[in-house]
Design an enzyme around this catalytic site. Structure first.
Site, PDB file in Angstrom:
ATOM      1  N   HIS A  12      -9.822   3.578  -2.943  1.00 14.74           N
ATOM      2  CA  HIS A  12      -9.466   3.977  -1.583  1.00 14.74           C
ATOM      3  C   HIS A  12     -10.488   4.956  -1.021  1.00 14.74           C
ATOM      4  O   HIS A  12     -10.934   4.825   0.116  1.00 14.74           O
ATOM      5  CB  HIS A  12      -8.078   4.612  -1.585  1.00 14.74           C
ATOM      6  CG  HIS A  12      -7.612   5.044  -0.240  1.00 14.74           C
ATOM      7  ND1 HIS A  12      -7.162   4.153   0.705  1.00 14.74           N
ATOM      8  CD2 HIS A  12      -7.541   6.271   0.328  1.00 14.74           C
ATOM      9  CE1 HIS A  12      -6.816   4.812   1.805  1.00 14.74           C
ATOM     10  NE2 HIS A  12      -7.041   6.100   1.593  1.00 14.74           N
TER      11      HIS A  12
ATOM     12  N   ASP B  51       6.521  -7.779  16.909  1.00 11.42           N
ATOM     13  CA  ASP B  51       7.094  -6.438  16.944  1.00 11.42           C
ATOM     14  C   ASP B  51       7.133  -5.841  15.542  1.00 11.42           C
ATOM     15  O   ASP B  51       8.074  -6.053  14.787  1.00 11.42           O
ATOM     16  CB  ASP B  51       8.501  -6.513  17.547  1.00 11.42           C
ATOM     17  CG  ASP B  51       9.123  -5.150  17.793  1.00 11.42           C
ATOM     18  OD1 ASP B  51       8.576  -4.146  17.292  1.00 11.42           O
ATOM     19  OD2 ASP B  51      10.152  -5.087  18.484  1.00 11.42           O
TER      20      ASP B  51
ATOM     21  N   LYS C 156       6.050   1.131   1.487  1.00 13.00           N
ATOM     22  CA  LYS C 156       5.031   1.389   2.512  1.00 13.00           C
ATOM     23  C   LYS C 156       3.775   0.586   2.209  1.00 13.00           C
ATOM     24  O   LYS C 156       3.114   0.058   3.113  1.00 13.00           O
ATOM     25  CB  LYS C 156       4.724   2.890   2.575  1.00 13.00           C
ATOM     26  CG  LYS C 156       3.810   3.291   3.743  1.00 13.00           C
ATOM     27  CD  LYS C 156       2.342   3.308   3.376  1.00 13.00           C
ATOM     28  CE  LYS C 156       1.483   3.777   4.541  1.00 13.00           C
ATOM     29  NZ  LYS C 156       0.031   3.755   4.234  1.00 13.00           N
TER      30      LYS C 156
ATOM     31  N   GLU D 156      -6.400   1.595   8.198  1.00  8.81           N
ATOM     32  CA  GLU D 156      -6.494   2.217   6.880  1.00  8.81           C
ATOM     33  C   GLU D 156      -7.471   1.480   5.970  1.00  8.81           C
ATOM     34  O   GLU D 156      -7.352   0.263   5.776  1.00  8.81           O
ATOM     35  CB  GLU D 156      -5.112   2.250   6.223  1.00  8.81           C
ATOM     36  CG  GLU D 156      -5.112   2.956   4.883  1.00  8.81           C
ATOM     37  CD  GLU D 156      -3.721   3.130   4.305  1.00  8.81           C
ATOM     38  OE1 GLU D 156      -3.592   3.206   3.068  1.00  8.81           O
ATOM     39  OE2 GLU D 156      -2.753   3.190   5.091  1.00  8.81           O
TER      40      GLU D 156
END
Length: 425
Positions: free
Chosen positions: A381, A283, A267, A81
């Protein structure tokens, strides 16, 4: 000594960045070679998982400007991203002015769960387990002599009673296990399986599931940072520092009060956390599961971080979350690029790695909140995303930047517009 402040890093070529990184970290070009090749052969991949047909690559970027517990750290991010690496690096630069990130961790305690069913008398069985606690812990402690040699092993045994469920009441036994510098899943699962027959003999019940819990709330990483209010105007000269600060705090308040906002807020934290977890071969799915379960531990899903101000009006951020990562065993020891990532950060213990990761999470959270509280998330972004759109439209070489720059100037970042621009060049 590592120096995480590398001026103009973004403007360098790939080769120049690698050279600068080697110089700033005191590493050799050979140490960084796994990042150039992906660090994994198809043959090695074939031994890691099932039905292998090849490999799937993701970009590795370097988080700059980070100072964690007084030490400069160059941090590898594995993420697809745009804006994650840039955003976290810029926030780390602002945080440096207030002393960087101060992080701590608890002992590396993991929880193994044993589900005890078919129990005639729940209260009797519970007390019998506690009566045999010492011998059960001794059994678990003797399972892994290597872990015990390094100071790990069984620490405690707890008994919980589930009064209502789809199958009726049952007992859950928690084995608290110190896994030292490992993530710990294999050690804990092995210990639980070893204890099962002994618990069945003591209680007369049946041990059904025997498995580690990813809600690692005994293994917590915490971090805080203070950003001088004057630093918050950097790059946003049209905003007062107090305005940016108050906007960040108001955005946090939204996430703290509303689970719909908290999901996106958290998030953003995980954008940074997962990037480093993946880079080190840990993990990330376990970390995600533990983080979101921890965010809902009060019975309502809420923000993992907090933002406020101190007596001098400076912005203060904190983050607290489970962090079950290791530097021994698993993919961390098998994958050359994961080994290179750990080496680049100068990490010697799993606790150090946890402190770095949680610092990245707080930096990335601040980047998102600062953008949202000022000019909106899309400007920065989409500027970075425009290059991906240009490539998707067929641009290559120098045309990528030309097409991207025009889309950003027009504030139209779409593949169809990129294709139109390409035709006109």
């Amino acid at each position: 000594m590592t120096n995480s402040r590398i001026s103009g890093f973004y403007n360098l070529t790939l080769e120049e960045r690698r050279a600068k990184l080697a110089e700033a970290s005191g590493r050799t070009p050979e140490d960084l070679l796994p990042f150039t090749t992906g660090g994994l052969s198809a043959e090695s991949a074939d031994h890691m998982i099932e039905n292998v047909i090849g490999m799937y690559a993701l970009p590795v970027g370097i988080g700059l400007n980070f100072m964690v517990n007084g030490r400069d750290v160059l941090i590898p991010f594995v993420v697809e991203e745009p804006s994650v690496v840039a955003g976290a690096s810029f926030m780390a630069k602002l945080a440096r002015a207030g002393g960087g990130f101060t992080a701590t961790t608890t002992e590396p305690l993991m929880i193994g769960q044993m589900q005890l069913i078919n129990v005639v008398n729940m209260n009797e069985a519970r007390l019998k387990i506690y009566e045999h606690k010492a011998e059960l812990l001794a059994t678990a402690d003797a399972i892994d002599p290597i872990l015990k040699k390094f100071g790990g092993g069984a620490r405690d045994l707890e008994v919980r009673m589930i009064e209502e469920s789809a199958i009726g009441p049952f007992i859950v036994i928690h084995l608290i296990y110190d896994v030292r510098d490992a993530m710990g899943a294999n050690a804990v699962n092995t210990a639980c399986e070893k204890l099962a027959p002994q618990i069945e003999a003591i209680t007369g019940g049946k041990v059904h599931l025997r498995i580690l819990s990813n809600l690692a709330d005994r293994r917590i990483a915490r971090v805080r940072c203070t950003v001088p209010v004057s630093e918050l105007t950097m790059g946003f000269e049209s905003f007062k520092g107090e305005t940016v600060r108050d906007g960040i705090i108001a955005a946090y308040a939204f996430a703290a009060a509303d689970p719909y906002r908290a999901a996106t807020h958290n998030k953003g934290i995980m954008n940074g956390v997962d990037s480093v977890v993946i880079a080190t071969g840990n993990d990330w799915r376990a970390i995600e599961a533990g983080a979101h379960a921890y965010a809902a531990r009060s019975g309502r899903y809420t923000s993992l971080s907090t933002w406020g101000k101190d007596k001098d009006g400076n912005l203060v951020g904190t983050l607290e979350m489970p962090m079950a990562v290791g530097i021994v065993g698993g993919a961390t020891k098998v994958h050359p690029a994961a080994q290179a990532a750990v080496k680049l950060m100068g990490v010697k213990t799993a606790s150090e790695l946890s402190e770095i990761i949680v610092s990245v999470g707080l930096a990335q959270n601040m980047a998102a909140l600062r953008a949202l509280a000022t000019e909106g998330i899309q400007r920065g972004h989409m500027s970075l995303h425009a290059r991906q759109v240009a490539i998707a439209a067929g641009a290559s070489g120098e045309l990528i930047e030309k097409v991207a720059a025009q889309m950003v100037a027009e504030k139209i970042v779409r593949v169809d517009r990129a294709e139109e621009i390409l035709k006109g060049l």
